[in-house]
Design a protein around this motif. Sequence first.
Motif, PDB file in Angstrom:
ATOM      1  N   ILE A   1     -43.703 101.583 -14.204  1.00  0.00           N
ATOM      2  CA  ILE A   1     -44.345 100.432 -13.555  1.00  0.00           C
ATOM      3  C   ILE A   1     -43.305  99.372 -13.212  1.00  0.00           C
ATOM      4  CG2 ILE A   1     -46.044  98.573 -13.793  1.00  0.00           C
ATOM      5  CD1 ILE A   1     -47.561 100.287 -15.779  1.00  0.00           C
ATOM      6  N   ASN A   2     -43.368  98.867 -11.992  1.00  0.00           N
ATOM      7  CA  ASN A   2     -42.612  97.687 -11.583  1.00  0.00           C
ATOM      8  C   ASN A   2     -43.607  96.556 -11.326  1.00  0.00           C
ATOM      9  OD1 ASN A   2     -40.119  98.891 -11.714  1.00  0.00           O
ATOM     10  ND2 ASN A   2     -39.959  99.293  -9.516  1.00  0.00           N
ATOM     11  N   CYS A   3     -43.394  95.409 -11.964  1.00  0.00           N
ATOM     12  CA  CYS A   3     -44.325  94.287 -11.839  1.00  0.00           C
ATOM     13  C   CYS A   3     -43.800  93.224 -10.878  1.00  0.00           C
ATOM     14  CB  CYS A   3     -44.566  93.637 -13.204  1.00  0.00           C
ATOM     15  SG  CYS A   3     -45.521  94.644 -14.344  1.00  0.00           S
ATOM     16  N   SER A   4     -44.737  92.574 -10.192  1.00  0.00           N
ATOM     17  CA  SER A   4     -44.423  91.417  -9.353  1.00  0.00           C
ATOM     18  C   SER A   4     -45.462  90.341  -9.623  1.00  0.00           C
ATOM     19  CB  SER A   4     -44.473  91.784  -7.864  1.00  0.00           C
ATOM     20  OG  SER A   4     -43.500  92.761  -7.549  1.00  0.00           O
ATOM     21  N   LEU A   5     -45.004  89.089  -9.745  1.00  0.00           N
ATOM     22  CA  LEU A   5     -45.920  87.963  -9.889  1.00  0.00           C
ATOM     23  C   LEU A   5     -46.358  87.511  -8.498  1.00  0.00           C
ATOM     24  CD1 LEU A   5     -44.488  85.603 -12.664  1.00  0.00           C
ATOM     25  CD2 LEU A   5     -46.642  86.867 -12.708  1.00  0.00           C
ATOM     26  N   VAL A   6     -47.665  87.513  -8.254  1.00  0.00           N
ATOM     27  CA  VAL A   6     -48.214  87.169  -6.945  1.00  0.00           C
ATOM     28  C   VAL A   6     -49.418  86.258  -7.155  1.00  0.00           C
ATOM     29  CG1 VAL A   6     -49.293  88.088  -4.848  1.00  0.00           C
ATOM     30  CG2 VAL A   6     -47.476  89.383  -5.970  1.00  0.00           C
ATOM     31  N   ARG A   7     -49.532  85.235  -6.337  1.00  0.00           N
ATOM     32  CA  ARG A   7     -50.707  84.376  -6.425  1.00  0.00           C
ATOM     33  C   ARG A   7     -51.973  85.181  -6.146  1.00  0.00           C
ATOM     34  NH1 ARG A   7     -50.524  78.939  -6.262  1.00  0.00           N
ATOM     35  NH2 ARG A   7     -52.374  78.823  -4.942  1.00  0.00           N
ATOM     36  N   SER A   8     -53.025  84.894  -6.894  1.00  0.00           N
ATOM     37  CA  SER A   8     -54.286  85.614  -6.720  1.00  0.00           C
ATOM     38  C   SER A   8     -54.775  85.561  -5.282  1.00  0.00           C
ATOM     39  CB  SER A   8     -55.358  85.022  -7.644  1.00  0.00           C
ATOM     40  OG  SER A   8     -55.049  85.240  -8.997  1.00  0.00           O
ATOM     41  N   GLN A   9     -54.545  84.423  -4.633  1.00  0.00           N
ATOM     42  CA  GLN A   9     -55.001  84.247  -3.255  1.00  0.00           C
ATOM     43  C   GLN A   9     -54.333  85.223  -2.294  1.00  0.00           C
ATOM     44  OE1 GLN A   9     -54.082  81.962  -5.420  1.00  0.00           O
ATOM     45  NE2 GLN A   9     -55.024  79.956  -5.075  1.00  0.00           N
ATOM     46  N   GLU A  10     -53.144  85.704  -2.640  1.00  0.00           N
ATOM     47  CA  GLU A  10     -52.380  86.585  -1.752  1.00  0.00           C
ATOM     48  C   GLU A  10     -52.395  88.047  -2.183  1.00  0.00           C
ATOM     49  OE1 GLU A  10     -48.815  83.756  -0.198  1.00  0.00           O
ATOM     50  OE2 GLU A  10     -48.709  84.301  -2.323  1.00  0.00           O
ATOM     51  N   MET A  11     -52.946  88.322  -3.355  1.00  0.00           N
ATOM     52  CA  MET A  11     -52.878  89.668  -3.914  1.00  0.00           C
ATOM     53  C   MET A  11     -53.502  90.709  -2.979  1.00  0.00           C
ATOM     54  SD  MET A  11     -51.696  91.165  -6.706  1.00  0.00           S
ATOM     55  CE  MET A  11     -51.758  89.973  -8.052  1.00  0.00           C
ATOM     56  N   GLY A  12     -54.672  90.398  -2.453  1.00  0.00           N
ATOM     57  CA  GLY A  12     -55.359  91.346  -1.576  1.00  0.00           C
ATOM     58  C   GLY A  12     -54.545  91.688  -0.344  1.00  0.00           C
ATOM     59  N   TYR A  13     -53.850  90.694   0.195  1.00  0.00           N
ATOM     60  CA  TYR A  13     -53.014  90.911   1.391  1.00  0.00           C
ATOM     61  C   TYR A  13     -51.888  91.899   1.085  1.00  0.00           C
ATOM     62  CZ  TYR A  13     -49.432  89.964   4.911  1.00  0.00           C
ATOM     63  OH  TYR A  13     -48.468  90.099   5.880  1.00  0.00           O
ATOM     64  N   TYR A  14     -51.173  91.691  -0.019  1.00  0.00           N
ATOM     65  CA  TYR A  14     -50.034  92.554  -0.341  1.00  0.00           C
ATOM     66  C   TYR A  14     -50.473  93.980  -0.708  1.00  0.00           C
ATOM     67  CZ  TYR A  14     -46.975  88.488  -0.224  1.00  0.00           C
ATOM     68  OH  TYR A  14     -46.271  87.391   0.182  1.00  0.00           O
ATOM     69  N   ILE A  15     -51.636  94.098  -1.313  1.00  0.00           N
ATOM     70  CA  ILE A  15     -52.125  95.442  -1.660  1.00  0.00           C
ATOM     71  C   ILE A  15     -52.654  96.141  -0.411  1.00  0.00           C
ATOM     72  CG2 ILE A  15     -53.847  96.719  -2.996  1.00  0.00           C
ATOM     73  CD1 ILE A  15     -53.546  94.611  -5.181  1.00  0.00           C
ATOM     74  N   THR A  16     -53.358  95.431   0.424  1.00  0.00           N
ATOM     75  CA  THR A  16     -53.862  96.011   1.674  1.00  0.00           C
ATOM     76  C   THR A  16     -52.724  96.561   2.528  1.00  0.00           C
ATOM     77  OG1 THR A  16     -55.782  94.526   1.733  1.00  0.00           O
ATOM     78  CG2 THR A  16     -55.104  95.527   3.824  1.00  0.00           C
ATOM     79  N   ASN A  17     -51.604  95.831   2.569  1.00  0.00           N
ATOM     80  CA  ASN A  17     -50.478  96.216   3.415  1.00  0.00           C
ATOM     81  C   ASN A  17     -49.477  97.136   2.727  1.00  0.00           C
ATOM     82  OD1 ASN A  17     -50.666  94.579   6.094  1.00  0.00           O
ATOM     83  ND2 ASN A  17     -51.274  93.149   4.497  1.00  0.00           N
ATOM     84  N   GLY A  18     -49.765  97.555   1.494  1.00  0.00           N
ATOM     85  CA  GLY A  18     -48.925  98.535   0.820  1.00  0.00           C
ATOM     86  C   GLY A  18     -47.669  98.001   0.178  1.00  0.00           C
ATOM     87  N   VAL A  19     -47.483  96.684   0.175  1.00  0.00           N
ATOM     88  CA  VAL A  19     -46.338  96.107  -0.536  1.00  0.00           C
ATOM     89  C   VAL A  19     -46.493  96.370  -2.034  1.00  0.00           C
ATOM     90  CG1 VAL A  19     -45.094  93.972  -1.067  1.00  0.00           C
ATOM     91  CG2 VAL A  19     -46.020  94.353   1.229  1.00  0.00           C
ATOM     92  N   LEU A  20     -47.736  96.323  -2.502  1.00  0.00           N
ATOM     93  CA  LEU A  20     -48.082  96.658  -3.884  1.00  0.00           C
ATOM     94  C   LEU A  20     -49.065  97.815  -3.879  1.00  0.00           C
ATOM     95  CD1 LEU A  20     -48.686  93.046  -5.270  1.00  0.00           C
ATOM     96  CD2 LEU A  20     -46.666  94.477  -5.678  1.00  0.00           C
ATOM     97  N   ASP A  21     -49.019  98.623  -4.936  1.00  0.00           N
ATOM     98  CA  ASP A  21     -49.967  99.735  -5.069  1.00  0.00           C
ATOM     99  C   ASP A  21     -51.275  99.274  -5.692  1.00  0.00           C
ATOM    100  OD1 ASP A  21     -48.165 101.785  -4.126  1.00  0.00           O
ATOM    101  OD2 ASP A  21     -47.124 101.635  -6.050  1.00  0.00           O
TER     102      ASP A  21
END
Length: 292
Positions: free
Chosen positions: A45-65
Motif C-alpha cells: 500500500i502507498n498512502c496519500s493524504l487528500v482532502r475529503s472534498q477532492e477524494m472522489g475526483y482523484y479516485i474517479t480519474n485513477g490517480v488513486l485506486d
Amino acid sequence: MSNILKLGIPKGSLEDATKALFAQAGWSINTRSRNYFPSIDDPEINCSLVRSQEMGYYITNGVLDAGLTGQDWLVETNSEVAVVADLVYSKASDQKCRWVLVVKNNSEIKSVEDLEGKRIATELVNFTKQYLEHRNISAIVEFSWGATEAKVVEGLADAAVEITETGSTIKAHGLRIVCDLLETHTVFVANKTALQDSWKKQKIEQIALLLKSALMGREKVLLKMNVPNSRIDELVKQLPSLHAPTINQLYGDDWLAVETVVSKKEVRKIIPTLKAAGAEGILEFELRKMVL
C-alpha cells in the motif's frame, strides 16, 4: 498492473479518526508535518493524504485506486466511484453527521421556503443549489472557505448550510437549526477500473472487511461468567447473543462457564440481570474486531 494499491487517507477532520480505525484494523499509518505521503506498515500500500472534498475526483480519474471520504462529497462532486463499504465514524464519534440549515436565533427564516432571495454560505454549494432548485426557491448560494457559522453571526449571510454531529457548536454560537438537508457518513470507495484488476480488488476487499470488523468491534463486548448448573436455563433466557452463548462445564464442579457477545449499550442493563439470575465472576472484555 503493479501490485501496489494507491490509497487515499482523508486529510483534515477525519485524519486522526481514520488512522485510529486503521490501527484497530491492523495497519499502522504514520503522518509527519508537511508530508502528504504517510508511511504504512504494509509494502503493498502507498498512502496519500487528500482532502475529503477532492477524494472522489482523484479516485474517479485513477490517480488513486481507493480511499475514504464522506458520502456528502461524492454527491457534491458527482464522482463516478464504486462504494465498497459504508463506515460510520467521524472525528468525534461513530455516528452519522448532518448537513443542516442554520440561521440566527432571531431570524425570520423558519423554513426552507423562507430562503427566497436570501444569501446562503456553505462549502456544499452544488448540493445546496440543487436542493433549492428542486423546490423552486431562488437564493444566492456562496462558497465558504471556512468559519461558515461566523458569516451568519456577523451578518455576511442570512443562513448557512453546515455539517454537524450533535448541534452543540451551532447552539454555542447563538444559532438555530431550521432543518436537516442531508445525512452523511464515511465511505470506503474505489476506482471502477482498479476493481477489474483481481489483485487490487482482493486487496481492497481485505481492507474493507477489516475496517468494518473494527467498527463492529467497537459496538460489542464479550461477557464471560460462571453460572450454577441449576440456574442455566433461567440465565440463558436473559442473555442476548449472536447465535447462542458458549457454555462449558467447569472441571470437577457443578458450575458452567458461559460467554457471549452483546451490544456495548446493553451491558449496563444486562449485568444486574445476570447477577440476579445467579451469575458470578462476570467479566467484560473490549473487542478489537468482530467478523461476521
